[in-house]
Design a protein around this motif. Structure first.
Motif, mmCIF file in Angstrom:
data_model
loop_
_atom_site.group_PDB
_atom_site.id
_atom_site.type_symbol
_atom_site.label_atom_id
_atom_site.label_comp_id
_atom_site.label_asym_id
_atom_site.label_seq_id
_atom_site.Cartn_x
_atom_site.Cartn_y
_atom_site.Cartn_z
ATOM 1 N N SER A 56 41.682 35.506 30.292
ATOM 2 C CA SER A 56 41.246 35.504 31.678
ATOM 3 C C SER A 56 42.414 35.878 32.590
ATOM 4 O O SER A 56 43.555 35.526 32.315
ATOM 5 N N LEU A 89 34.634 41.489 31.963
ATOM 6 C CA LEU A 89 33.733 40.923 32.963
ATOM 7 C C LEU A 89 34.524 40.544 34.193
ATOM 8 O O LEU A 89 35.576 39.914 34.092
ATOM 9 N N LYS A 90 34.039 40.931 35.373
ATOM 10 C CA LYS A 90 34.589 40.450 36.644
ATOM 11 C C LYS A 90 33.599 39.443 37.195
ATOM 12 O O LYS A 90 32.428 39.745 37.396
ATOM 13 N N THR A 91 34.058 38.218 37.400
ATOM 14 C CA THR A 91 33.176 37.162 37.897
ATOM 15 C C THR A 91 33.009 37.295 39.414
ATOM 16 O O THR A 91 33.850 37.882 40.084
ATOM 17 N N ASP A 128 28.310 40.467 43.159
ATOM 18 C CA ASP A 128 27.795 40.115 41.835
ATOM 19 C C ASP A 128 28.840 40.352 40.751
ATOM 20 O O ASP A 128 29.862 40.975 40.974
ATOM 21 N N ARG A 129 28.497 39.869 39.547
ATOM 22 C CA ARG A 129 29.359 40.124 38.396
ATOM 23 C C ARG A 129 29.304 41.603 38.023
ATOM 24 O O ARG A 129 28.312 42.278 38.252
ATOM 25 N N TRP A 131 30.087 43.664 34.448
ATOM 26 C CA TRP A 131 30.468 43.484 33.056
ATOM 27 C C TRP A 131 29.959 44.643 32.222
ATOM 28 O O TRP A 131 29.090 45.397 32.645
ATOM 29 N N GLY A 161 38.228 37.936 42.797
ATOM 30 C CA GLY A 161 37.602 37.584 41.530
ATOM 31 C C GLY A 161 38.549 37.369 40.361
ATOM 32 O O GLY A 161 39.759 37.431 40.475
ATOM 33 N N THR A 162 37.927 37.072 39.220
ATOM 34 C CA THR A 162 38.622 36.860 37.953
ATOM 35 C C THR A 162 38.042 37.836 36.935
ATOM 36 O O THR A 162 36.849 38.082 36.911
ATOM 37 N N GLN A 164 37.722 38.723 32.829
ATOM 38 C CA GLN A 164 37.827 38.133 31.491
ATOM 39 C C GLN A 164 37.599 39.197 30.429
ATOM 40 O O GLN A 164 36.798 40.109 30.626
ATOM 41 N N SER A 167 34.249 37.757 27.114
ATOM 42 C CA SER A 167 33.373 36.723 27.649
ATOM 43 C C SER A 167 32.176 36.560 26.716
ATOM 44 O O SER A 167 31.552 37.537 26.325
#
Length: 181
Positions: A56, A89-91, A128-129, A131, A161-162, A164, A167
């Motif tokens: 992450s 994935l970007k949260t 939104d996410r 991914w 955002g974060t 990962q 995921s």
């Protein structure tokens, strides 16, 4: 001089046979020990790594995913073909995106588009996410006969955002092929 010698403990028969053509051909053996490779473009060795470990990154600095591959090229003039494939994935947080690039011994070898806010391989204007399974490839001169290590690093775009890798433990892989020059 030409010497063909059978292995005394072997029992198989090896046949050297010419083709059916009518043109004379010459095979020139390299002045080195080992296997004979015919022509440029032959894959000399392949190395790979896989992982399902989640990493992450909530910063604007590059962070490595959980795969890395080391290879010791047989000639500095050969080429290395590196392919990474995995899930990023970007949260949710705000609009933005992320970039990801292949690194060799800590040096960035590929580039992502950048508009001044950082690498921007994937982007959204929504909160939104974002991914998906992504692929990145690099092809370049080996430049060394010492062990060299490749990895994939990623970071978010701007400050949102974060990001990962893996995921949901979806898995990633990296493959390196040494190609004869």
């Amino acid at each position: 001089q030409i010497k063909i010698e059978a292995n005394p403990s072997g029992g198989g028969i090896y046949t050297l046979q010419s083709g059916a053509g009518s043109t004379d051909r010459t095979i020139t053996l390299p002045d080195k020990a080992g296997a004979i490779a015919v022509g440029a473009g032959i894959v000399l060795q392949t190395k790979f790594d896989t992982s399902t470990t989640v990493t992450s990154n909530a910063t604007s600095s590059y962070v490595a995913t959980s795969v890395s591959v080391s290879i010791t090229p047989t000639s500095s003039s050969n080429y290395l073909y590196v392919v990474w494939q995995g899930h990023l994935l970007k949260t949710p947080a705000a609009a933005g995106g992320f970039g990801f690039d292949i690194f060799q011994d800590g040096t960035q070898k590929t580039t992502s588009y950048s508009d001044g806010g950082g690498p921007l391989e994937v982007s959204t204007d929504l909160t939104d996410r974002v991914w998906g399974r992504w692929t990145k490839a690099y092809y370049g001169l080996a430049g060394t006969t010492s062990s060299t290590t490749f990895d994939l690093r990623y970071r978010r775009y701007q400050t949102n955002g974060t990001v990962q890798s893996n995921s949901g433990s979806s898995g990633e892989l990296m493959v390196i092929m040494e190609i004869q020059a």
